[in-house]
Design a protein around this motif. Sequence first.
Motif, PDB file in Angstrom:
ATOM      1  N   MET A   1     -17.221  17.194  70.406  1.00 20.42           N
ATOM      2  CA  MET A   1     -16.083  17.835  71.064  1.00 20.42           C
ATOM      3  C   MET A   1     -16.358  17.920  72.567  1.00 20.42           C
ATOM      4  N   ARG A   2     -15.290  17.762  73.355  1.00 19.58           N
ATOM      5  CA  ARG A   2     -15.405  17.886  74.805  1.00 19.58           C
ATOM      6  C   ARG A   2     -14.318  18.792  75.314  1.00 19.58           C
ATOM      7  N   LEU A   3     -14.572  19.451  76.428  1.00 18.82           N
ATOM      8  CA  LEU A   3     -13.592  20.328  77.046  1.00 18.82           C
ATOM      9  C   LEU A   3     -12.474  19.471  77.636  1.00 18.82           C
ATOM     10  N   ARG A   4     -11.239  19.838  77.371  1.00 20.44           N
ATOM     11  CA  ARG A   4     -10.097  19.077  77.881  1.00 20.44           C
ATOM     12  C   ARG A   4     -10.029  19.181  79.405  1.00 20.44           C
ATOM     13  N   ALA A   5      -9.433  18.187  80.039  1.00 19.55           N
ATOM     14  CA  ALA A   5      -9.351  18.151  81.505  1.00 19.55           C
ATOM     15  C   ALA A   5      -8.530  19.319  82.038  1.00 19.55           C
ATOM     16  N   GLY A   6      -7.454  19.667  81.362  1.00 23.70           N
ATOM     17  CA  GLY A   6      -6.628  20.786  81.800  1.00 23.70           C
ATOM     18  C   GLY A   6      -7.367  22.108  81.712  1.00 23.70           C
ATOM     19  N   ARG A   7      -8.160  22.285  80.666  1.00 22.31           N
ATOM     20  CA  ARG A   7      -8.929  23.519  80.525  1.00 22.31           C
ATOM     21  C   ARG A   7     -10.039  23.582  81.568  1.00 22.31           C
ATOM     22  N   ARG A   8     -10.639  22.438  81.886  1.00 22.27           N
ATOM     23  CA  ARG A   8     -11.661  22.392  82.929  1.00 22.27           C
ATOM     24  C   ARG A   8     -11.061  22.770  84.273  1.00 22.27           C
ATOM     25  N   LEU A   9      -9.849  22.298  84.543  1.00 20.02           N
ATOM     26  CA  LEU A   9      -9.153  22.644  85.782  1.00 20.02           C
ATOM     27  C   LEU A   9      -8.837  24.133  85.822  1.00 20.02           C
ATOM     28  N   TYR A  10      -8.360  24.679  84.712  1.00 23.68           N
ATOM     29  CA  TYR A  10      -8.054  26.111  84.631  1.00 23.68           C
ATOM     30  C   TYR A  10      -9.314  26.951  84.864  1.00 23.68           C
ATOM     31  N   ASN A  11     -10.427  26.563  84.240  1.00 19.32           N
ATOM     32  CA  ASN A  11     -11.672  27.302  84.412  1.00 19.32           C
ATOM     33  C   ASN A  11     -12.146  27.287  85.857  1.00 19.32           C
ATOM     34  N   SER A  12     -12.010  26.150  86.539  1.00 18.03           N
ATOM     35  CA  SER A  12     -12.446  26.081  87.933  1.00 18.03           C
ATOM     36  C   SER A  12     -11.543  26.907  88.846  1.00 18.03           C
ATOM     37  N   ILE A  13     -10.236  26.961  88.545  1.00 16.05           N
ATOM     38  CA  ILE A  13      -9.323  27.788  89.343  1.00 16.05           C
ATOM     39  C   ILE A  13      -9.643  29.262  89.154  1.00 16.05           C
ATOM     40  N   VAL A  14      -9.903  29.674  87.924  1.00 15.04           N
ATOM     41  CA  VAL A  14     -10.254  31.075  87.663  1.00 15.04           C
ATOM     42  C   VAL A  14     -11.562  31.432  88.347  1.00 15.04           C
TER      43      VAL A  14
ATOM     44  N   CYS B   1     -17.336   8.767  71.015  1.00 16.31           N
ATOM     45  CA  CYS B   1     -17.825   8.733  69.633  1.00 16.31           C
ATOM     46  C   CYS B   1     -16.734   9.095  68.632  1.00 16.31           C
ATOM     47  N   GLU B   2     -15.521   9.340  69.114  1.00 13.41           N
ATOM     48  CA  GLU B   2     -14.353   9.667  68.288  1.00 13.41           C
ATOM     49  C   GLU B   2     -14.573  10.909  67.434  1.00 13.41           C
ATOM     50  N   GLY B   3     -15.331  11.866  67.965  1.00 13.93           N
ATOM     51  CA  GLY B   3     -15.542  13.135  67.283  1.00 13.93           C
ATOM     52  C   GLY B   3     -16.669  13.143  66.271  1.00 13.93           C
TER      53      GLY B   3
END
Length: 80
Positions: free
Chosen positions: A55-68, A26-28
């Motif tokens: 707004m959507r959670l960025r892929a890198g932040r999603r990866l960081y959250n799953s690692i934590v 939706c381009e924000g």
Amino acid sequence: MPGLIFITLCYALLCLASPFGACRKCEGWGAMIRRTRTGRLKRGRACRRCEGYGMRLRAGRRLYNSIVELHRDGNGKAQR
């Protein structure tokens, strides 16, 4: 190789500073914007990807959250 490391570090800093990015579908806007027959803009239904927030959670932040979360679960410490 140094260029790849530099790009990775820049993306990690971007995810740290701004964990949310604009929804690509939706381009924000949070909804699909359409034009009527007369040319006026009309708000459509809420976007299914971002649930109308734009707004959507960025892929890198999603990866960081799953690692934590994985580290927290495997650590064995009791949470209070």
